[in-house]
Design a protein around this motif. Sequence first.
Motif, PDB file in Angstrom:
ATOM      1  N   LYS A  71       4.218 -46.296  26.915  1.00 10.78           N
ATOM      2  CA  LYS A  71       3.961 -45.031  26.208  1.00 10.78           C
ATOM      3  C   LYS A  71       4.529 -45.063  24.790  1.00 10.78           C
ATOM      4  N   ARG A  72       5.742 -45.612  24.658  1.00  7.76           N
ATOM      5  CA  ARG A  72       6.366 -45.677  23.341  1.00  7.76           C
ATOM      6  C   ARG A  72       5.555 -46.566  22.399  1.00  7.76           C
ATOM      7  N   ARG A  73       5.078 -47.695  22.928  1.00  8.51           N
ATOM      8  CA  ARG A  73       4.264 -48.576  22.098  1.00  8.51           C
ATOM      9  C   ARG A  73       2.955 -47.909  21.691  1.00  8.51           C
ATOM     10  N   LEU A  74       2.373 -47.167  22.627  1.00 15.28           N
ATOM     11  CA  LEU A  74       1.136 -46.449  22.314  1.00 15.28           C
ATOM     12  C   LEU A  74       1.384 -45.413  21.223  1.00 15.28           C
ATOM     13  N   GLY A  75       2.511 -44.706  21.288  1.00 15.51           N
ATOM     14  CA  GLY A  75       2.836 -43.728  20.246  1.00 15.51           C
ATOM     15  C   GLY A  75       3.044 -44.386  18.898  1.00 15.51           C
ATOM     16  N   GLN A  76       3.743 -45.544  18.905  1.00 16.10           N
ATOM     17  CA  GLN A  76       3.942 -46.253  17.641  1.00 16.10           C
ATOM     18  C   GLN A  76       2.612 -46.708  17.055  1.00 16.10           C
ATOM     19  N   LEU A  77       1.716 -47.146  17.906  1.00 14.23           N
ATOM     20  CA  LEU A  77       0.398 -47.563  17.430  1.00 14.23           C
ATOM     21  C   LEU A  77      -0.349 -46.394  16.808  1.00 14.23           C
ATOM     22  N   ALA A  78      -0.248 -45.215  17.424  1.00 17.75           N
ATOM     23  CA  ALA A  78      -0.924 -44.031  16.878  1.00 17.75           C
ATOM     24  C   ALA A  78      -0.349 -43.661  15.514  1.00 17.75           C
ATOM     25  N   VAL A  79       0.975 -43.742  15.380  1.00 18.06           N
ATOM     26  CA  VAL A  79       1.604 -43.413  14.084  1.00 18.06           C
ATOM     27  C   VAL A  79       1.162 -44.394  13.011  1.00 18.06           C
ATOM     28  N   CYS A  80       1.145 -45.676  13.343  1.00 14.66           N
ATOM     29  CA  CYS A  80       0.699 -46.675  12.364  1.00 14.66           C
ATOM     30  C   CYS A  80      -0.744 -46.430  11.939  1.00 14.66           C
ATOM     31  N   ALA A  81      -1.591 -46.072  12.909  1.00 13.26           N
ATOM     32  CA  ALA A  81      -2.987 -45.780  12.573  1.00 13.26           C
ATOM     33  C   ALA A  81      -3.080 -44.573  11.654  1.00 13.26           C
ATOM     34  N   ALA A  82      -2.243 -43.541  11.922  1.00 13.10           N
ATOM     35  CA  ALA A  82      -2.269 -42.345  11.070  1.00 13.10           C
ATOM     36  C   ALA A  82      -1.806 -42.669   9.654  1.00 13.10           C
ATOM     37  N   LEU A  83      -0.711 -43.451   9.532  1.00 14.27           N
ATOM     38  CA  LEU A  83      -0.236 -43.831   8.197  1.00 14.27           C
ATOM     39  C   LEU A  83      -1.271 -44.678   7.471  1.00 14.27           C
ATOM     40  N   PHE A  84      -1.940 -45.563   8.207  1.00 15.22           N
ATOM     41  CA  PHE A  84      -2.982 -46.371   7.592  1.00 15.22           C
ATOM     42  C   PHE A  84      -4.128 -45.505   7.075  1.00 15.22           C
ATOM     43  N   ALA A  85      -4.475 -44.460   7.846  1.00 19.53           N
ATOM     44  CA  ALA A  85      -5.523 -43.532   7.403  1.00 19.53           C
ATOM     45  C   ALA A  85      -5.103 -42.799   6.137  1.00 19.53           C
ATOM     46  N   VAL A  86      -3.818 -42.397   6.060  1.00 21.89           N
ATOM     47  CA  VAL A  86      -3.332 -41.709   4.857  1.00 21.89           C
ATOM     48  C   VAL A  86      -3.430 -42.619   3.638  1.00 21.89           C
ATOM     49  N   VAL A  87      -3.088 -43.920   3.829  1.00 17.74           N
ATOM     50  CA  VAL A  87      -3.185 -44.866   2.713  1.00 17.74           C
ATOM     51  C   VAL A  87      -4.622 -45.007   2.241  1.00 17.74           C
ATOM     52  N   LEU A  88      -5.567 -45.084   3.205  1.00 14.59           N
ATOM     53  CA  LEU A  88      -6.977 -45.188   2.821  1.00 14.59           C
ATOM     54  C   LEU A  88      -7.430 -43.959   2.071  1.00 14.59           C
ATOM     55  N   VAL A  89      -6.993 -42.760   2.533  1.00 17.66           N
ATOM     56  CA  VAL A  89      -7.365 -41.518   1.841  1.00 17.66           C
ATOM     57  C   VAL A  89      -6.816 -41.530   0.430  1.00 17.66           C
ATOM     58  N   GLY A  90      -5.545 -41.910   0.281  1.00 16.96           N
ATOM     59  CA  GLY A  90      -4.946 -41.945  -1.052  1.00 16.96           C
ATOM     60  C   GLY A  90      -5.648 -42.925  -1.964  1.00 16.96           C
ATOM     61  N   LYS A  91      -6.073 -44.060  -1.397  1.00 12.82           N
ATOM     62  CA  LYS A  91      -6.771 -45.049  -2.222  1.00 12.82           C
ATOM     63  C   LYS A  91      -8.107 -44.535  -2.702  1.00 12.82           C
ATOM     64  N   GLY A  92      -8.791 -43.764  -1.872  1.00 10.56           N
ATOM     65  CA  GLY A  92     -10.100 -43.247  -2.271  1.00 10.56           C
ATOM     66  C   GLY A  92     -10.029 -42.049  -3.182  1.00 10.56           C
ATOM     67  N   VAL A  93      -9.013 -41.170  -2.981  1.00 13.31           N
ATOM     68  CA  VAL A  93      -8.944 -39.926  -3.746  1.00 13.31           C
ATOM     69  C   VAL A  93      -8.143 -40.086  -5.018  1.00 13.31           C
ATOM     70  N   PHE A  94      -7.057 -40.894  -4.942  1.00 18.07           N
ATOM     71  CA  PHE A  94      -6.174 -41.023  -6.104  1.00 18.07           C
ATOM     72  C   PHE A  94      -5.939 -42.494  -6.441  1.00 18.07           C
ATOM     73  N   PRO A  95      -6.974 -43.247  -6.838  1.00 22.83           N
ATOM     74  CA  PRO A  95      -6.759 -44.666  -7.150  1.00 22.83           C
ATOM     75  C   PRO A  95      -5.811 -44.875  -8.311  1.00 22.83           C
ATOM     76  N   GLN A  96      -5.732 -43.880  -9.243  1.00 24.44           N
ATOM     77  CA  GLN A  96      -4.846 -44.057 -10.393  1.00 24.44           C
ATOM     78  C   GLN A  96      -3.392 -43.945 -10.023  1.00 24.44           C
ATOM     79  N   ARG A  97      -3.094 -43.494  -8.780  1.00 24.84           N
ATOM     80  CA  ARG A  97      -1.697 -43.309  -8.385  1.00 24.84           C
ATOM     81  C   ARG A  97      -1.183 -44.474  -7.532  1.00 24.84           C
ATOM     82  N   LEU A  98      -2.007 -45.513  -7.318  1.00 28.68           N
ATOM     83  CA  LEU A  98      -1.605 -46.573  -6.407  1.00 28.68           C
ATOM     84  C   LEU A  98      -0.359 -47.297  -6.896  1.00 28.68           C
ATOM     85  N   ALA A  99      -0.263 -47.527  -8.216  1.00 28.65           N
ATOM     86  CA  ALA A  99       0.905 -48.244  -8.736  1.00 28.65           C
ATOM     87  C   ALA A  99       2.186 -47.484  -8.444  1.00 28.65           C
ATOM     88  N   GLU A 100       2.138 -46.163  -8.659  1.00 32.54           N
ATOM     89  CA  GLU A 100       3.345 -45.363  -8.409  1.00 32.54           C
ATOM     90  C   GLU A 100       3.665 -45.314  -6.923  1.00 32.54           C
TER      91      GLU A 100
END
Length: 348
Positions: A41-70
């Motif tokens: 269960k703990r591993r499954l939760g960690q996997l879900a969190v990693c997937a959520a953070l990965f989704a946030v990174v993709l959103v940031g890359k698409g919406v705010f590409p000029q902020r990637l360096a910062e």
Amino acid sequence: MEGMTYQDWTRRRSGRTGQTRQTRGTGRRKSTKVVLAPREKRRLGQLAVCAALFAVVLVGKGVFPQRLAEVRETMGAILHADTDFVAAFTALGQSLEAGEPAGETLGELWSQVFAPSSGVEDSGETNAAVGAASGGGALTQAVWEGENQGAPWAVETLLNGTWMESEEEVAATPFSQTGAPAQTAEPETAAEPAVVHVDYTGPALPANTSMDQYRLDLSETVTPVLGWLSSPFGWREHPVDGLEKFHNGVDLAVNTGTPIGAFAAGTVEYIGDSPTEYGLYLQIDHGNGVKSFYAHCSKLCVQQGQQVTAGQTVAEAGETGNATGPHLHFELKYQGVRINPIYYIKTN
């Protein structure tokens, strides 16, 4: 088998076959429930969190590409910070195993990872702590609980304590390298050119004479006397002998005794008296190849070799030498070339 008829044998076999089929059919309908251990269960939760953070990174890359360096700099600072990631994800697994809401669990993980020293639970204070940790830059926050249900990718940007409500508003805000709104740069004043070419169509100029305007690079210049321009720089009919001669300076008509100021700070190079030409005169060396000459003076107020400041009285105007009235004959030389003084002084 003795005494059994064919009909009895057929009925018995049919009954066994039906019982076997019923037993097999019952076996297929039987289901087994899979129970996950706490570690899985703990591993499954960690996997879900990693997937959520990965989704946030993709959103940031698409919406705010000029902020990637910062963002990369901020994430680098977070990864090098004194944060116990093992303890944070262990607490996440325990919370998920205990059945706590996923939104609150992920919010606590956010606080532990991105603002470990804030020590507050309120979401507003957590946002402020994270904003401070990121140097006051833009904070992109995923909406986990569905507050912006109309836009699944919706983000809010905290910019120096002000939330941006839309992607258009964020895109319209200029950013500097530090994440703060970029200050509008004022247009720089164009540097004065070293020389400005002046068109001249008159007779040929004498040697070492120019009609161009040069940059003298003196810290301060002063109009020696404010008078009327009675004779300009250039070819003219001499007012006394009537011959066509080149006038090496400008004549500024003033009253006799009018104080004459030094054009700029410098050293009196020489003084003299020429009764048939310039009368009482002097020349000042201002440095940088610039020299000024004053003639037809009624009185000289300085000595050769004396240091003078800009505007200091060095003589008094008059009509000594070959002159038709009181005035100052003023010349300028730059790098040994006579230039037009009218570019550098004022007249009435």
